[in-house]
Design a protein around this motif. Structure first.
Motif, PDB file in Angstrom:
ATOM      1  N   PHE A   1      13.829 -46.343  12.390  1.00  0.00           N
ATOM      2  CA  PHE A   1      15.028 -45.569  12.047  1.00  0.00           C
ATOM      3  C   PHE A   1      14.656 -44.344  11.215  1.00  0.00           C
ATOM      4  O   PHE A   1      15.127 -43.236  11.463  1.00  0.00           O
ATOM      5  CB  PHE A   1      16.014 -46.454  11.277  1.00  0.00           C
ATOM      6  N   THR A   2      13.759 -44.546  10.257  1.00  0.00           N
ATOM      7  CA  THR A   2      13.316 -43.445   9.415  1.00  0.00           C
ATOM      8  C   THR A   2      12.524 -42.425  10.225  1.00  0.00           C
ATOM      9  O   THR A   2      12.693 -41.217  10.031  1.00  0.00           O
ATOM     10  CB  THR A   2      12.436 -43.973   8.270  1.00  0.00           C
ATOM     11  N   SER A   3      11.688 -42.877  11.136  1.00  0.00           N
ATOM     12  CA  SER A   3      10.910 -41.929  11.938  1.00  0.00           C
ATOM     13  C   SER A   3      11.802 -41.178  12.930  1.00  0.00           C
ATOM     14  O   SER A   3      11.483 -40.062  13.303  1.00  0.00           O
ATOM     15  CB  SER A   3       9.779 -42.645  12.666  1.00  0.00           C
ATOM     16  N   ALA A   4      12.891 -41.788  13.373  1.00  0.00           N
ATOM     17  CA  ALA A   4      13.801 -41.102  14.276  1.00  0.00           C
ATOM     18  C   ALA A   4      14.590 -40.019  13.547  1.00  0.00           C
ATOM     19  O   ALA A   4      14.916 -38.978  14.125  1.00  0.00           O
ATOM     20  CB  ALA A   4      14.760 -42.091  14.921  1.00  0.00           C
ATOM     21  N   ILE A   5      14.886 -40.247  12.276  1.00  0.00           N
ATOM     22  CA  ILE A   5      15.650 -39.261  11.491  1.00  0.00           C
ATOM     23  C   ILE A   5      14.757 -38.098  11.091  1.00  0.00           C
ATOM     24  O   ILE A   5      15.169 -36.948  11.123  1.00  0.00           O
ATOM     25  CB  ILE A   5      16.263 -39.918  10.252  1.00  0.00           C
ATOM     26  N   ALA A   6      13.526 -38.384  10.730  1.00  0.00           N
ATOM     27  CA  ALA A   6      12.624 -37.367  10.211  1.00  0.00           C
ATOM     28  C   ALA A   6      12.144 -36.395  11.230  1.00  0.00           C
ATOM     29  O   ALA A   6      12.369 -36.129  12.248  1.00  0.00           O
ATOM     30  CB  ALA A   6      11.389 -38.013   9.576  1.00  0.00           C
TER      31      ALA A   6
END
Length: 80
Positions: free
Chosen positions: A75-80
């Motif tokens: 989720f964090t890598s998709a947002i970043a």
């Protein structure tokens, strides 16, 4: 005849399956990883409370926690 009930590891196996599916789903759909990981944690804890399936419950709780971490990471890598 005795009335001693033996604990069937069905709940523990269900917790393991939900956790593993949560890890796989967390890669593609991070929110599903969170939900399935939390479900794996709860089922693992319920399984841990039964002495016959305590070890499988611990493993299921660990896998559920990893599923949550996988979901958070993707989720964090998709947002970043």
């Amino acid at each position: 005849m005795s009335n001693v009930q033996t604990a069937k590891p069905t709940l523990a196996y269900a917790a393991l399956a939900v956790g593993v599916i949560g890890i796989i789903a967390g890669i593609f759909i991070p929110l599903a990883g969170w939900i399935l990981g939390a479900a794996g944690l709860v089922l693992g804890f319920l399984s841990y409370r039964q002495p016959a399936t305590a070890k499988l419950g611990q493993i299921a709780m660990a896998i559920g926690f990893v599923a949550i971490l996988v979901g958070v990471y993707f989720f964090t890598s998709a947002i970043a």
